[in-house]
Design an enzyme around this catalytic site. Structure first.
Site, PDB file in Angstrom:
ATOM      1  N   GLY A  52      46.189  42.689  33.240  1.00  0.00           N
ATOM      2  CA  GLY A  52      45.995  43.443  34.478  1.00  0.00           C
ATOM      3  C   GLY A  52      46.596  44.814  34.252  1.00  0.00           C
ATOM      4  CB  SER A  98      45.403  42.244  28.428  1.00  0.00           C
ATOM      5  OG  SER A  98      45.088  43.551  28.773  1.00  0.00           O
ATOM      6  CB  ALA A  99      49.267  43.773  31.141  1.00  0.00           C
ATOM      7  CG  HIS A 109      41.909  45.531  26.077  1.00  0.00           C
ATOM      8  ND1 HIS A 109      40.974  44.556  26.362  1.00  0.00           N
ATOM      9  CD2 HIS A 109      42.958  45.282  26.899  1.00  0.00           C
ATOM     10  CE1 HIS A 109      41.449  43.767  27.324  1.00  0.00           C
ATOM     11  NE2 HIS A 109      42.649  44.183  27.671  1.00  0.00           N
ATOM     12  CD  GLU A 167      37.957  43.927  24.512  1.00  0.00           C
ATOM     13  OE1 GLU A 167      36.757  43.639  24.340  1.00  0.00           O
ATOM     14  OE2 GLU A 167      38.389  44.495  25.516  1.00  0.00           O
TER      15      GLU A 167
END
Lengths: 234, 234
Positions: free
Chosen positions: A89, A121-122, A158, A193
């Site tokens: 997020g 991700s985050a 990413h 990714e």
């Protein structure tokens, strides 16, 4: 340590967490409950909605997934956790919330002590020394950019290669990372990714089918292949 | 006020500042010296190199361009300026440096009092209420995200439409801006490359050939055409 640090939760054409089920099964072997940290709120969804999404994505494991926001004492919940998953997020929101709840040090200590950890991700970005190499929009102002420091480099999740056909004048990812390294002498791993880093005990190994791009300050960036070890990267 | 707030310094196929010479000629009419603020350091270039680039790009005007870093007393230099240009680069670096030199309020007061101002990219981003809607990587940690507040909304420069063919899972620009508006009830103008806002006295008008995208909290985003006025956007 015992972690999976994934570039993304979802790759094109797969379901949420669908592309690395086998790796998740191995990571969470013997675990009865996973604490889910929903603070990054992708697309602004609520902690409750996000926890539901994580529960559905991890259903195949047959393990209870409990949102950290449901716990009366989040600090205690982290201390007692058997396994932890931090979803993606907005990294600024995630880091702000971790500091607000005074959890950054506890979470770091807990993972360093061997608690199974999944970041996407985050949730992967925060595993490095700082969040300076996030791609996210700074929608809130965290008191510090220091993060968990599980290893002596930073993650750029990413990771995107420059598009040779682009006519857009925004900076490429590589330019941004090099600007960062003019300010801080910290190596950066650009994780494409579908890639993740598997941390097991003292080793950190690139997994997935793709190469990663490694940026060492004042050097040319290099490509490393799956099964490359980041053990000596500092 | 008397400003040009441009999405970008350069569009595909043009030279640096080359695509809006006529607008710059009009903005700087009667000006003998422009103070250039080089703090955003695109690609990490030095203040000196960046000032040289600005001098070359503005050569067609036949006006002296002086780097703010050359001034012994930057605060005084801003106060005495006849015109100011803030170039693009990294917004975090720019804002940090403006706070470090205690220039944010002086610069805001000076522009509000009518000093001719050109901003491109990061130099436009700082004209809004906050820098929360920058696209840049947070390579340094500014003490605050509050910026010049020349108008009651924020700018998103280099605005990019979602690519329908993309398989990348990073957030679209629109998603990021909507995440921001869940945290702050501030409108955002997404300025596409080649667009600028011309501020003259009390009016703020979209210039260039392209539409802009306007995000009002809790509403659907709308497209506005060239010559649209943002006077009532708050």
């Amino acid at each position: 340590m015992n972690c999976i640090i994934a570039s993304t939760s979802t790759v094109h054409g797969s379901s949420y967490l669908g592309y690395f089920h086998d790796a998740l099964t191995e990571l969470f072997t013997g675990v009865k409950e996973i604490i889910f940290i929903p603070y990054a709120r992708p697309g602004g969804i609520s902690h409750k909605e996000y926890t539901k999404k994580a529960q559905e994505g991890l259903k195949f494991l047959n393990i209870d997934v409990v949102g950290l926001h449901e716990k009366e004492n989040p600090k205690q919940a982290i201390e007692n956790a058997q396994a932890i998953f931090t979803g993606g997020g907005n990294t600024f929101l995630l880091v702000s919330q971790l500091y607000k709840n005074d959890l950054m040090n506890n979470l770091s200590d807990k993972i360093k002590a061997g608690c199974a950890y999944l970041g996407t991700s985050a949730g992967s970005n925060i595993c490095g020394k700082t969040m300076h190499t996030t791609n996210d929009m700074p929608i809130v102002h965290p008191p510090l950019f220091d993060t968990l420091g599980l290893f002596p480099f930073n993650i750029n999740p990413h990771y995107l290669d420059p598009d040779p056909n682009s006519t857009h004048k925004g900076e490429t990812r590589e330019t941004r990372i090099k600007e960062f390294q003019q300010q801080h002498k910290i190596p950066v791993v650009g994780l494409r990714e579908g890639s993740w880093i598997r941390i097991k005990d003292q080793d950190l190994v690139l997994k997935g089918d793709l190469n990663a791009r490694v940026f060492i300050p004042q050097k040319e960036a290099i490509e490393v292949k799956p099964n490359h070890s980041f053990k000596n990267l500092s």
